[in-house]
Design a protein around this motif. Structure first.
Motif, short mmCIF file in Angstrom:
data_model
loop_
_atom_site.label_atom_id
_atom_site.label_comp_id
_atom_site.label_asym_id
_atom_site.label_seq_id
_atom_site.Cartn_x
_atom_site.Cartn_y
_atom_site.Cartn_z
N ASN A 154 -5.82 -5.64 6.84
CA ASN A 154 -6.71 -4.58 7.36
C ASN A 154 -8.17 -4.85 7.01
OD1 ASN A 154 -7.64 -2.48 5.03
ND2 ASN A 154 -5.68 -3.40 4.51
N LYS A 159 -8.08 -10.21 13.08
CA LYS A 159 -6.66 -10.17 12.76
C LYS A 159 -5.85 -11.20 13.55
CE LYS A 159 -7.20 -5.49 11.19
NZ LYS A 159 -8.58 -5.84 10.82
N ASP A 180 0.60 -2.99 4.86
CA ASP A 180 -0.81 -2.83 5.19
C ASP A 180 -1.10 -1.44 5.71
OD1 ASP A 180 -3.56 -3.67 5.64
OD2 ASP A 180 -2.73 -5.68 5.77
N ALA A 182 -2.60 0.79 8.86
CA ALA A 182 -2.81 0.73 10.30
C ALA A 182 -3.33 2.06 10.79
CB ALA A 182 -1.50 0.38 11.02
N ASN A 183 -4.12 2.01 11.84
CA ASN A 183 -4.67 3.22 12.46
C ASN A 183 -4.07 3.34 13.85
OD1 ASN A 183 -6.16 5.38 13.25
ND2 ASN A 183 -8.11 4.32 13.34
N TRP A 198 -15.06 -0.12 6.81
CA TRP A 198 -14.04 -1.12 6.60
C TRP A 198 -13.62 -1.17 5.14
CZ3 TRP A 198 -11.93 -4.89 9.98
CH2 TRP A 198 -12.42 -4.88 11.28
#
Length: 200
Positions: A154, A159, A180, A182-183, A198
């Motif tokens: 992330n 990525k 990880d 995630a959105n 970030w």
């Protein structure tokens, strides 16, 4: 060509600053949890964590237990992407045993130095720690049976490059076990360009 919305080098520098602090001041105040309390909260086996010295656990800052997906097998070759101070690498080394190999990769010098000192203290000859980026792993093609990562992808702006590298270093039929953040909702372009979001 990658469609990265943020300056990758500037983001790396901010991430390094943050995790440099976690390596050198593990008891500091951060916007995330660290150490043994975090490992317990994430469900790592208590006996496995208790067997490690404080230096191996105090700078841990993961988001879940990647070994909950599948315990590693004796003799496997493993890459830990974003190894930090080595907590997951130490767990992996214990699971693969003396006939296995673990390569922990991180970009932050202070994290690597701490991990190397602890690995030497633990006598883990099957563990090697290398400096490198998730987007350019210093490992030959098809070397790994398993790639693990914990709360690192992330933080990488590209990525697709990270997953391309993971695919490159895994043997055919190898395993990717990662935890990880995630959105599930679209992120506005202006937010994607804000480095503080970030790292925060």
């Amino acid at each position: 060509m990658s469609d990265v919305a943020v300056d990758a080098q500037a983001l790396r520098e901010q991430v390094q600053d943050k995790y440099r602090a976690v390596a050198t001041d593990p008891d500091g105040t951060y916007h995330f949890h660290t150490g043994r309390g975090l490992a317990a909260r994430l469900g790592y086996p208590a006996a496995e964590v208790a067997a490690l010295p404080d230096a191996a656990v105090e700078s841990f800052a993961g988001v879940a237990d990647p070994f909950a997906l599948r315990r590693l097998r004796p003799g496997e070759r493993v890459i830990d992407v974003g190894a930090g101070a080595g907590f997951d690498s130490f767990v992996a080394a214990g699971q693969v045993g003396p006939d296995g190999r673990v390569v922990g990769i991180d970009m932050t010098e202070e994290m690597l130095a701490k991990a190397r000192r602890t690995a030497a203290q633990l006598g883990l000859a099957q563990l090697e720690l290398r400096e490198g980026l998730a987007e350019a792993l210093p490992v030959p093609d098809g070397w790994a049976d398993v790639v693990i990562s914990n709360g690192v992808i992330n933080l990488c702006p590209d990525k697709a490059a990270v997953f391309t590298e993971i695919h490159r270093v895994l043997r055919p039929g190898g395993w990717l076990q990662f935890a990880d953040i995630a959105n599930g909702r679209p992120v506005p372009a202006e937010a994607m360009r804000d480095i503080d979001l970030w790292t925060g």
